[in-house]
Structures are given as C-alpha cells and as structure tokens.
Design a protein around this motif. Sequence first.
Motif, mmCIF file in Angstrom:
data_model
loop_
_atom_site.group_PDB
_atom_site.id
_atom_site.type_symbol
_atom_site.label_atom_id
_atom_site.label_comp_id
_atom_site.label_asym_id
_atom_site.label_seq_id
_atom_site.Cartn_x
_atom_site.Cartn_y
_atom_site.Cartn_z
ATOM 1 N N ARG A 1 37.962 -33.833 6.548
ATOM 2 C CA ARG A 1 37.705 -32.140 7.149
ATOM 3 C C ARG A 1 38.327 -31.164 6.927
ATOM 4 O O ARG A 1 39.232 -31.223 6.893
ATOM 5 C CB ARG A 1 37.312 -31.780 8.403
ATOM 6 C CG ARG A 1 36.326 -31.134 8.980
ATOM 7 C CD ARG A 1 35.808 -31.257 9.856
ATOM 8 N NE ARG A 1 37.121 -31.304 11.118
ATOM 9 C CZ ARG A 1 36.883 -30.120 11.768
ATOM 10 N NH1 ARG A 1 36.725 -29.340 11.666
ATOM 11 N NH2 ARG A 1 37.656 -30.875 13.685
ATOM 12 N N ALA A 2 37.932 -29.589 6.146
ATOM 13 C CA ALA A 2 38.807 -28.605 5.832
ATOM 14 C C ALA A 2 37.938 -27.527 6.849
ATOM 15 O O ALA A 2 36.755 -27.494 7.686
ATOM 16 C CB ALA A 2 38.055 -27.937 4.393
ATOM 17 N N VAL A 3 39.578 -27.036 7.610
ATOM 18 C CA VAL A 3 39.239 -25.037 8.794
ATOM 19 C C VAL A 3 40.301 -24.177 7.685
ATOM 20 O O VAL A 3 40.638 -24.353 7.534
ATOM 21 C CB VAL A 3 39.814 -25.949 9.842
ATOM 22 C CG1 VAL A 3 38.767 -26.777 10.532
ATOM 23 C CG2 VAL A 3 40.917 -26.632 9.960
ATOM 24 N N LYS A 4 40.189 -23.402 8.766
ATOM 25 C CA LYS A 4 40.551 -22.303 8.470
ATOM 26 C C LYS A 4 41.193 -22.087 9.621
ATOM 27 O O LYS A 4 41.189 -22.500 10.392
ATOM 28 C CB LYS A 4 39.610 -20.769 8.243
ATOM 29 C CG LYS A 4 39.976 -19.635 8.325
ATOM 30 C CD LYS A 4 39.433 -18.663 8.419
ATOM 31 C CE LYS A 4 40.066 -17.345 8.055
ATOM 32 N NZ LYS A 4 39.279 -15.523 8.256
ATOM 33 N N ALA A 5 42.367 -22.061 8.527
ATOM 34 C CA ALA A 5 43.779 -21.947 9.709
ATOM 35 C C ALA A 5 44.439 -20.839 9.423
ATOM 36 O O ALA A 5 45.354 -20.200 8.823
ATOM 37 C CB ALA A 5 44.619 -22.686 9.357
ATOM 38 N N ASP A 6 44.441 -19.788 10.935
ATOM 39 C CA ASP A 6 45.479 -18.831 10.909
ATOM 40 C C ASP A 6 46.308 -19.671 11.490
ATOM 41 O O ASP A 6 46.297 -18.917 12.559
ATOM 42 C CB ASP A 6 44.550 -17.595 11.599
ATOM 43 C CG ASP A 6 45.778 -16.072 10.944
ATOM 44 O OD1 ASP A 6 47.360 -16.230 10.662
ATOM 45 O OD2 ASP A 6 44.939 -15.140 11.395
ATOM 46 N N VAL A 7 47.918 -19.447 11.939
ATOM 47 C CA VAL A 7 49.262 -19.919 12.457
ATOM 48 C C VAL A 7 49.834 -19.086 13.568
ATOM 49 O O VAL A 7 50.370 -18.767 13.929
ATOM 50 C CB VAL A 7 50.419 -20.816 11.015
ATOM 51 C CG1 VAL A 7 49.702 -21.922 10.615
ATOM 52 C CG2 VAL A 7 50.927 -19.369 10.155
ATOM 53 N N LEU A 8 49.285 -17.789 12.963
ATOM 54 C CA LEU A 8 49.692 -16.901 13.689
ATOM 55 C C LEU A 8 48.245 -16.583 14.630
ATOM 56 O O LEU A 8 48.705 -15.132 15.643
ATOM 57 C CB LEU A 8 50.327 -15.275 12.914
ATOM 58 C CG LEU A 8 50.716 -15.721 12.071
ATOM 59 C CD1 LEU A 8 51.644 -14.128 10.852
ATOM 60 C CD2 LEU A 8 52.326 -16.162 12.258
ATOM 61 N N ASP A 9 47.665 -16.923 14.882
ATOM 62 C CA ASP A 9 46.755 -16.847 15.872
ATOM 63 C C ASP A 9 46.757 -18.134 16.866
ATOM 64 O O ASP A 9 46.137 -19.148 16.559
ATOM 65 C CB ASP A 9 45.067 -16.501 15.518
ATOM 66 C CG ASP A 9 44.319 -16.447 16.008
ATOM 67 O OD1 ASP A 9 44.264 -16.613 17.564
ATOM 68 O OD2 ASP A 9 42.964 -16.464 15.573
ATOM 69 N N PRO A 10 46.799 -17.537 18.152
ATOM 70 C CA PRO A 10 47.111 -18.426 19.255
ATOM 71 C C PRO A 10 45.832 -19.669 19.589
ATOM 72 O O PRO A 10 45.587 -20.527 19.523
ATOM 73 C CB PRO A 10 47.595 -18.073 20.177
ATOM 74 C CG PRO A 10 48.938 -16.848 19.790
ATOM 75 C CD PRO A 10 47.658 -16.643 18.457
ATOM 76 N N ALA A 11 44.658 -18.799 19.450
ATOM 77 C CA ALA A 11 43.511 -19.265 19.950
ATOM 78 C C ALA A 11 43.010 -19.926 18.632
ATOM 79 O O ALA A 11 42.204 -21.476 19.122
ATOM 80 C CB ALA A 11 42.339 -18.118 19.874
ATOM 81 N N CYS A 12 42.687 -19.588 17.922
ATOM 82 C CA CYS A 12 42.683 -20.626 16.587
ATOM 83 C C CYS A 12 43.633 -21.789 16.678
ATOM 84 O O CYS A 12 43.041 -23.382 16.231
ATOM 85 C CB CYS A 12 42.827 -20.063 15.070
ATOM 86 S SG CYS A 12 42.589 -20.639 13.263
#
Length: 396
Positions: A50-61
């Motif tokens: 599965r693919a997701v958008k991942a922002d490693v600088l966003d703790p909630a994400c």
Amino acid sequence: MRILLLGCGNVGSDVARQLVARHPELDCVVGDLNQAAAEKLAAKLGPRVRAVKADVLDPACLDTLLDGMDLVFNAVGPFYRSAVPVIEAALRARVDYIDINDDHDVAETLFLDPSWQQRALDAGIRLIIGCGSTPGLTNVMARMLVDRLDTAEEIHLATAVPFIPDLLSPAVIDHMMHITCGEVQQFVDGEYRKMPGWGGRLEVPYAAPFKAYPSFFIGHGETVTLPHCIAGLKQVTNRLAFFPEAGSRIWQSMIDLGLGRTETIDALGLSPLKFLTHHLSSIAGRESMAIDLSSEPWAVASRVEVRGLRGGVEVCSVLEHHLPLPLEQSEDSTADPTPICARLVIEAWMDGQVRGQGLLAPEQCLEPEPYVRAFARESGAQFIASETQLQNDLFA
C-alpha cells in the motif's frame, strides 16, 4: 508482519523491491512525501503493498503511519534532518526502527548521549542505526577482523570511488558536502575529536586493479559507533578518495569556494549548496566536471584495516571489497550496494537474528561472518584479505 518503508528514492525503492520479491507474505506500506512516487512503486510491487504520503517532519503523520506496524525502515535522506524525527515517532509507537543513516552528527546525537539507549530500553524496542554499505557493512567487516584478534587498538576505514558527475545527484551532493565541510568526528588517542573535513590527507593503498589514492577525513557513523561498541580502541579514522586525483582536487576546490554552505544568498534566493546541486544536474555542469576515467577501474573499493595483538604478536589485518559499477543504470539497479546491505539487516531482524536491545549499531547486533558472506554472495563483490606482522615498536 507489517513493515513501513519510508522513502521511495533509488535506495528505498530497491529495498522494497528486494523484500517483496523474497517475502511475498509481508504486508508492506511504502511512503514518501511525493505520494505519486509511492503509488507508482506500490503498483509495481503488487496488491499486498500500500502507498501513503509520508512527511517525516510531521509528528502527527508519523504517529498515524506507525500505528500497528512491527518495523519502520527509514531511507529518507538527508538523515541529519529525517533520522531523529522518525526515531522519536518509533519510540512513541514502540515500533522497531532500522535506517541507513550515513551522517556523523546523527550517530553522535544518539550514541554519545546515554538517554537514547535508556529510552529505547524503556520502550522495549530496537533502534538499529546505519545499516547501509558504509556505514553498515564496513562496521561489520571491522568487527569480523577484531574478533580474529585477542585485542584491537586501531581501525582505519577508507573508500575509493570514481569521480563521475552523473552519479552526483542533488541528494548525494547534499550529503557529501555535509560530511566533508567543517569539522568531522574521528577517534584519536582514545578520545572523540573534531578534525577538519577533507583534511588528514593520507595515501591509502588498495589491492589491484586499484592503487594508492590520496584520501581525506569524512564524517561517518563508523568513527562514532566502533569505539562505542568495541572496548579498548585507541584510533578509529575514516577517509574517502575520489579517483583519479583530479576528482579530489575538484571536490576540494568546491569546498574552498564555499559551495557547500547552506546560508541563503539574499540576491539569489538560494544557498551556494542549492546552486551547486542545480549546476551539477545540468548538462553544462556535468560536462565541466568530467574527467578521464579510461585508465581507472569502473568500480568502488572499501578498505578496513585493523591493528592489534594475537598471541602476543602485533598484526595488521586488512579486508577490502571491490564492487563493479553497472555498465548501464536502470530503475531496478543502482551503483550503490546499500539496498542489499539494508535488506539483509531487515531479514536478520525478521528471523530473530539481531542481538541486543535498545540502541544498536550493526557491529554489535549482527553475526559478522554470515552477514559478510551473504553480502558477497548476493552482490558479486570481490573480497580481498591480507595480514602482516608489525614491528614491536609500533605500539610502544
């Protein structure tokens, strides 16, 4: 078993391809800030991915993505920006973590501050840092040589790479400037010391078809973790050479001109480093940096030298690996052996073969000989070992 794979660049994508091909039973999630890149990769890997958008600088994400995972693998560079935020999320979620960090300051932050080990132990997880080719494989090679001695006092690491502008992607330039500008950590006379990046010139000899190349200090995790994990060491250094020597001179000139600096130039709206990455991505930039490689090996060499005692005799053990570069670059094949190294660590974790708890480096948690042999078998790299006795006064 559920694994979150962060980063869909060359290395991250290749790790994902290798894992899914060998372990189709895995539930894998691939994530990238560029969701389209993650979706493209997932579509090629099959319905269990599965693919997701991942922002490693966003703790909630990150908290949402790590929920229910057994492992997070981080291939998002540069690691001096991404590693600690993802590790913090892994600690919150109590999820094991593996990365391919190759930035010295991340290793310093984690291994020179005992609170990170305690936090990992309290969370009941493993944080395995620096599981690429260098650091990673080189650490394990060093451990293998150390284990063959009674005591070890010195470890000297070196890598020689051809100066090929086409391989200097923006991410590579960012990382390389980060580890060669300013001061970098080495371990000298039993102490961690900051040394000038791209200083400490030394002619490092390699086995044929390579030769001796002038090599220079770089900031890498090995000089932090090896003294931390192996008692009794007095010296740990790490150097890099571009070959032919003209490549190293070009790199030195770019450092001297301040092109590795990250401060924005107001009149341009970008930093010298950002300009450099754009320039070297252009045809004009690559042509201006091109040098003659016709008499040099089309390969990369890594060298690990360990000095110590065996049976009262002072010895110098050397282990090199030579890895040919691909004649043509493709989506499924990179010149970097890091994907194989990282995948082998993930598989060791899956098979319960990782030793230790808490914050770990490859040299303390992997069985050296099986790991090195597996890499040699799967990569096609040539390993060359040698050993010499030293004169008694060298350790006086």
